[in-house]
Scaffold this motif. Structure first.
Motif, PDB file in Angstrom:
ATOM      1  N   THR A 102       0.914  -1.334  -0.136  1.00  0.00           N
ATOM      2  CA  THR A 102       0.015   0.125   0.122  1.00  0.00           C
ATOM      3  C   THR A 102       1.051   1.143  -0.120  1.00  0.00           C
ATOM      4  OG1 THR A 102      -0.112  -0.182   2.603  1.00  0.00           O
ATOM      5  CG2 THR A 102      -1.849  -1.080   0.986  1.00  0.00           C
ATOM      6  N   ARG A 103       2.251   0.999  -0.217  1.00  0.00           N
ATOM      7  CA  ARG A 103       3.098   2.420  -0.242  1.00  0.00           C
ATOM      8  C   ARG A 103       2.691   3.054  -1.573  1.00  0.00           C
ATOM      9  NH1 ARG A 103       7.646  -0.980   1.480  1.00  0.00           N
ATOM     10  NH2 ARG A 103       8.167  -0.553   3.673  1.00  0.00           N
ATOM     11  N   PRO A 104       2.477   4.302  -1.559  1.00  0.00           N
ATOM     12  CA  PRO A 104       2.119   4.989  -2.778  1.00  0.00           C
ATOM     13  C   PRO A 104       2.966   4.939  -3.924  1.00  0.00           C
ATOM     14  CG  PRO A 104       1.399   6.242  -0.890  1.00  0.00           C
ATOM     15  CD  PRO A 104       2.214   5.306  -0.377  1.00  0.00           C
ATOM     16  N   ARG A 105       4.317   4.815  -3.613  1.00  0.00           N
ATOM     17  CA  ARG A 105       5.512   4.752  -4.527  1.00  0.00           C
ATOM     18  C   ARG A 105       5.289   3.725  -5.560  1.00  0.00           C
ATOM     19  NH1 ARG A 105      10.841   4.912  -1.201  1.00  0.00           N
ATOM     20  NH2 ARG A 105       9.558   6.280   0.205  1.00  0.00           N
ATOM     21  N   VAL A 106       4.843   2.555  -4.767  1.00  0.00           N
ATOM     22  CA  VAL A 106       4.359   1.322  -5.626  1.00  0.00           C
ATOM     23  C   VAL A 106       3.583   1.753  -6.946  1.00  0.00           C
ATOM     24  CG1 VAL A 106       3.154  -0.614  -5.947  1.00  0.00           C
ATOM     25  CG2 VAL A 106       4.488  -0.230  -3.891  1.00  0.00           C
ATOM     26  N   ALA A 107       2.628   2.777  -6.917  1.00  0.00           N
ATOM     27  CA  ALA A 107       1.952   3.142  -7.979  1.00  0.00           C
ATOM     28  C   ALA A 107       2.552   4.364  -8.720  1.00  0.00           C
ATOM     29  CB  ALA A 107       0.536   3.561  -7.487  1.00  0.00           C
ATOM     30  N   GLY A 108       3.732   4.737  -8.413  1.00  0.00           N
ATOM     31  CA  GLY A 108       4.274   5.884  -9.042  1.00  0.00           C
ATOM     32  C   GLY A 108       3.892   7.139  -8.534  1.00  0.00           C
ATOM     33  N   LEU A 109       3.421   7.224  -7.336  1.00  0.00           N
ATOM     34  CA  LEU A 109       2.892   8.307  -6.653  1.00  0.00           C
ATOM     35  C   LEU A 109       3.650   9.201  -5.545  1.00  0.00           C
ATOM     36  CD1 LEU A 109      -0.665   7.333  -5.993  1.00  0.00           C
ATOM     37  CD2 LEU A 109       0.129   8.701  -8.059  1.00  0.00           C
ATOM     38  N   SER A 110       3.914  10.534  -5.631  1.00  0.00           N
ATOM     39  CA  SER A 110       4.831  11.123  -4.844  1.00  0.00           C
ATOM     40  C   SER A 110       4.124  11.553  -3.535  1.00  0.00           C
ATOM     41  CB  SER A 110       5.390  12.539  -5.281  1.00  0.00           C
ATOM     42  OG  SER A 110       6.257  13.229  -4.658  1.00  0.00           O
ATOM     43  N   VAL A 111       4.856  11.703  -2.431  1.00  0.00           N
ATOM     44  CA  VAL A 111       4.239  11.848  -1.141  1.00  0.00           C
ATOM     45  C   VAL A 111       4.866  12.922  -0.232  1.00  0.00           C
ATOM     46  CG1 VAL A 111       3.539  10.609   1.282  1.00  0.00           C
ATOM     47  CG2 VAL A 111       3.004   9.486  -0.840  1.00  0.00           C
ATOM     48  N   TYR A 112       4.482  13.617   0.274  1.00  0.00           N
ATOM     49  CA  TYR A 112       5.047  14.676   1.274  1.00  0.00           C
ATOM     50  C   TYR A 112       3.912  14.597   2.424  1.00  0.00           C
ATOM     51  CZ  TYR A 112       6.857  18.927   3.330  1.00  0.00           C
ATOM     52  OH  TYR A 112       7.445  19.860   4.445  1.00  0.00           O
ATOM     53  N   ARG A 113       4.755  14.425   3.759  1.00  0.00           N
ATOM     54  CA  ARG A 113       4.048  14.354   4.955  1.00  0.00           C
ATOM     55  C   ARG A 113       2.882  13.393   5.076  1.00  0.00           C
ATOM     56  NH1 ARG A 113       4.859  20.250   7.668  1.00  0.00           N
ATOM     57  NH2 ARG A 113       7.175  20.243   7.838  1.00  0.00           N
ATOM     58  N   GLY A 114       2.849  12.300   4.203  1.00  0.00           N
ATOM     59  CA  GLY A 114       1.871  11.434   4.413  1.00  0.00           C
ATOM     60  C   GLY A 114       0.647  11.633   3.465  1.00  0.00           C
ATOM     61  N   GLU A 115       0.704  12.736   2.700  1.00  0.00           N
ATOM     62  CA  GLU A 115      -0.285  13.024   1.603  1.00  0.00           C
ATOM     63  C   GLU A 115       0.238  12.820   0.314  1.00  0.00           C
ATOM     64  OE1 GLU A 115      -2.556  16.594   2.228  1.00  0.00           O
ATOM     65  OE2 GLU A 115      -3.287  15.970   4.042  1.00  0.00           O
ATOM     66  N   ILE A 116      -0.505  12.347  -0.757  1.00  0.00           N
ATOM     67  CA  ILE A 116      -0.069  12.125  -2.198  1.00  0.00           C
ATOM     68  C   ILE A 116      -0.167  13.627  -2.785  1.00  0.00           C
ATOM     69  CG2 ILE A 116      -0.812  11.290  -4.488  1.00  0.00           C
ATOM     70  CD1 ILE A 116      -1.807   8.716  -2.766  1.00  0.00           C
ATOM     71  N   VAL A 117       0.841  14.072  -3.138  1.00  0.00           N
ATOM     72  CA  VAL A 117       0.988  15.306  -3.898  1.00  0.00           C
ATOM     73  C   VAL A 117       1.025  15.458  -5.500  1.00  0.00           C
ATOM     74  CG1 VAL A 117       1.835  16.322  -1.843  1.00  0.00           C
ATOM     75  CG2 VAL A 117       3.264  15.488  -3.631  1.00  0.00           C
ATOM     76  N   GLY A 118       1.119  13.947  -6.055  1.00  0.00           N
ATOM     77  CA  GLY A 118       1.047  14.171  -7.490  1.00  0.00           C
ATOM     78  C   GLY A 118       1.824  12.821  -8.067  1.00  0.00           C
ATOM     79  N   PRO A 119       2.011  12.701  -9.294  1.00  0.00           N
ATOM     80  CA  PRO A 119       2.748  11.500  -9.890  1.00  0.00           C
ATOM     81  C   PRO A 119       4.240  11.795  -9.508  1.00  0.00           C
ATOM     82  CG  PRO A 119       2.225  13.177 -11.570  1.00  0.00           C
ATOM     83  CD  PRO A 119       1.467  13.743 -10.378  1.00  0.00           C
ATOM     84  N   GLY A 120       5.065  10.583  -9.462  1.00  0.00           N
ATOM     85  CA  GLY A 120       6.372  10.739  -9.515  1.00  0.00           C
ATOM     86  C   GLY A 120       7.109  10.347 -10.640  1.00  0.00           C
ATOM     87  N   GLN A 121       8.440  10.740 -10.742  1.00  0.00           N
ATOM     88  CA  GLN A 121       9.001  10.455 -12.223  1.00  0.00           C
ATOM     89  C   GLN A 121       9.442   9.291 -12.191  1.00  0.00           C
ATOM     90  OE1 GLN A 121      12.309  13.587 -12.176  1.00  0.00           O
ATOM     91  NE2 GLN A 121      10.830  14.991 -11.707  1.00  0.00           N
ATOM     92  N   TRP A 122       9.248   8.295 -11.336  1.00  0.00           N
ATOM     93  CA  TRP A 122       9.824   6.841 -11.398  1.00  0.00           C
ATOM     94  C   TRP A 122       8.775   6.040 -12.209  1.00  0.00           C
ATOM     95  CZ3 TRP A 122       8.778   9.363  -7.025  1.00  0.00           C
ATOM     96  CH2 TRP A 122       7.925   8.990  -6.206  1.00  0.00           C
TER      97      TRP A 122
END
Length: 469
Positions: free
Chosen positions: A225-245
Motif C-alpha cells: 500500500t505504499r504510494p510509490r508502488v503506484a508511482g505516486l509522490s508523497v509529502y508528509r503522508g499525503e499524495i501530492v502528485g505523480p512521481g518521475q519513476w
C-alpha cells in the motif's frame, strides 16, 4: 602512570547524521580532541560518543548522559568537544550542563570555539549566546530541509532514504521484487487472502529488502500500500502528485487494492482463517442465511452445518448437514463445467462504460495542485481562513470522488484468471483459496436443502444452484 596533578578529562563527540554508518565523523572529532588534550596537558580518561543522533531532535543521547554522569560523579574535571554545538542545540540542555559543571567545577574546552568559562557570568553568557546561535541554525536548517523535501515531492523526484522492497535506493525497479508486488496485487484483487500470500512468500524464502526471509501480513500489507508502488509522490503522508519513476502497478489497481484493504468490513483479526470453499458462502435452505460453517461431524469427518442457532428449535442439532468434501467437490465441478462452455467468455465483467482513467488521474493531479496553491495563498495572506476552509473542503470532496472512481475502475474480476484458461482444472487448483471463493461468490449461489434421511449418500438434487452471471 597518569600524573595525579593533571586534569582528568572526558571527550564528547557527536554527529547528527551518519549516512554511511562508518562513524568517521565522530572518529575525526575524537582525534582532534585528543590533540587538544595534549596541548592542554590533560589526561583523557573517558570518550563518550553519540553517532547518528541529533541534539536538536530531543532524542535520548546515551553518550551525553554518560558524560553528565562523569561530571556529577567527580570522575572528570574537564570536558573536550570539537565545538559547542556538538554538546548542545537546545537551551534547556545547556542549562542542565551549566548546572552540572558549576557544581563540580568542571572546565570545558572546544577545538573550534576555544574554552567556555562556565564559572563566571560573562562565560555563561557567551555559552548561552553560542547555544542560541546553534538553536537558530538548527531551526533554519530544518526549515530549508523541509522546504527542499516539499519541493522535491511536488516535482515528483524519488524521495531517497532507505531502500524499499521493489526499488533500488535510486528508484529503479528490482525485477524479482516488482514481480512479487504485481502478483500480490493481482491475487488480492481477484479475491485472494493476505495470509496465503505471506505463507507462500515465506515458503519460498523470498527475502525482504532488509534480507530477512520472514514476512508478516502487516509488513506485506504495508509494502503493497505504499504510494510509490503506484508511482505516486508523497509529502508528509499525503499524495501530492505523480512521481518521475516507473510505477510497479497502475494507479487504478493500486487504489482498488487500498480501498479493499481499508474496507472496515474486511476481516483482519488474527485467527479464524477460512479453510473451506463454502464457509460463510453456502446458504441454509431452512433459514435462508449464508450461515454454513464446517465442523467435525460423526467419525470426525468435516461437515457443513448451519450455525444460525437463534433460528433453530430447542433440541435440534442443526437445520442442514452435508459432507464438506463432497459439497466442495460438487461446487468445483459446477464451476469448471460452466467456465468450460463455449459461451464462457460472456461471463467476463464488462469494462466500466464511460470511465477514462487517464482523464481522472489528470484531474486528480490538478486538484492536488490547486490545494497546494490555496494553502500557499493563505500563508501569504491573500485568502482568509474561512475562504481556505471552504475552498479546501470543496476540492477535497471532489478529489475523494475522483480517487474512488479510479479505484473502482481498477477492481479485478475474480473470474479473470479462469476465463480462457487451457486447463481449467489445473488453473482452478493452483488458485489461492480466497480467489476460488471469490469466483464462487461471483458466479453462483449455493443453497443446501434439508434431508429427511440423515447419513444418506450425497444427493445433488438437494443442492439448489442459482447462477449470478
Amino acid at each position: 602512570m597518569t600524573d595525579s596533578s593533571r586534569v582528568h578529562a572526558a571527550i564528547y563527540a557527536r554527529i547528527s547524521q551518519d549516512r554511511t554508518g562508518a562513524g568517521l565523523g565522530v572518529d575525526r572529532q575524537v582525534s582532534d580532541c585528543r590533540a587538544l588534550a595534549e596541548r592542554l596537558g590533560w589526561d583523557v580518561v573517558a570518550v563518550r560518543q553519540d553517532n547518528d543522533i541529533s541534539a536538536y531532535s530531543g532524542k535520548s543521547r546515551p553518550g551525553y548522559e554518560a558524560l553528565l554522569q562523569d561530571i556529577t560523579s567527580g570522575r572528570v574535571a574537564g570536558v573536550l568537544a570539537w565545538h559547542t554545538d556538538r554538546l548542545h542545540r537546545a537551551p534547556l540542555e545547556l542549562e542542565r550542563y551549566i548546572g552540572a559543571c558549576e557544581t563540580g567545577g568542571v572546565s570545558t574546552h572546544t577545538v573550534q570555539a576555544g574554552p567556555l568559562d562556565l564559572a563566571t557570568p560573562s562565560g555563561r553568557m557567551v555559552a548561552r549566546q553560542l547555544g542560541a546561535v546553534a538553536r537558530y541554525e538548527s531551526e533554519h536548517k530544518g526549515e530549508r530541509v523541509a522546504a527542499a523535501r516539499r519541493q522535491a515531492a511536488l516535482d515528483g523526484r524519488w524521495p531517497g532514504g532507505r531502500r524499499v522492497f521493489g526499488f533500488t535506493r535510486t528508484g529503479e525497479q528490482v525485477p524479482d521484487e516488482a514481480a512479487e508486488i504485481r502478483r500480490g496485487v493481482e491475487v488480492l484483487l481477484a479475491g485472494g487472502s493476505l495470509r496465503s500470500l505471506v505463507r507462500d512468500l515465506n515458503g519460498r524464502e523470498v527475502p525482504t529488502c532488509g534480507g530477512a526471509k520472514w514476512w508478516t501480513p502487516k509488513t506485506f500489507r504495508e509494502m503493497l500500500t505504499r504510494p510509490r508502488v503506484a508511482g505516486l509522490s508523497v509529502y508528509r503522508g499525503e499524495i501530492v502528485g505523480p512521481g518521475q519513476w516507473e510505477p510497479i502497478v497502475p494507479e487504478d489497481q493500486w487504489r482498488a487494492l487500498v480501498a479493499l484493504l481499508e474496507d472496515p468490513a474486511r476481516r483482519v483479526s488474527p485467527g479464524g482463517e477460512v479453510r473451506w470453499l463454502g464457509s460463510g458462502l453456502y446458504r441454509c435452505g431452512v433459514c435462508d442465511r449464508a450461515s454454513l460453517r464446517v465442523t467435525m461431524a460423526g467419525h470426525r469427518r468435516p461437515a457443513y452445518r448451519c450455525n444460525a442457532r437463534m433460528f433453530q428449535p430447542t433440541g435440534t442439532t442443526g437445520h442442514v448437514v452435508r459432507s464438506a468434501a463432497r459439497l466442495d467437490e460438487y461446487v468445483r465441478a459446477l464451476v469448471l463445467d460452466r467456465l468450460g462452455r463455449d459461451d464462457a467468455a460472456e461471463l467476463r465483467r464488462p469494462p466500466e462504460s464511460g470511465v477514462d482513467v487517464g482523464q481522472l488521474q489528470a484531474e486528480a493531479v490538478e486538484l492536488r495542485r490547486r490545494l497546494a496553491e490555496l494553502s500557499a495563498l493563505y500563508a501569504d495572506g491573500v485568502v482568509t481562513a474561512g475562504q481556505l476552509t471552504e475552498g479546501t473542503g470543496r476540492l477535497r470532496a471532489r478529489l475523494e470522488q475522483v480517487e474512488r472512481q479510479v479505484a473502482e475502475a481498477g477492481e479485478g474480476d475474480p473470474l479473470g484468471p479462469l476465463l480462457g484458461a487451457g486447463d481449467l482444472a489445473a488453473v482452478w487448483d493452483a488458485l489461492d483459496l480466497g480467489q476460488r471463493r471469490a469466483a464462487v461468490e461471483t458466479l453462483l449461489t449455493i443453497t443446501v436443502m434439508p434431508t429427511t434421511r440423515p447419513g444418506a449418500p450425497f444427493d445433488p438434487s438437494l443442492i439448489r444452484v442459482e447462477w449470478r452471471r
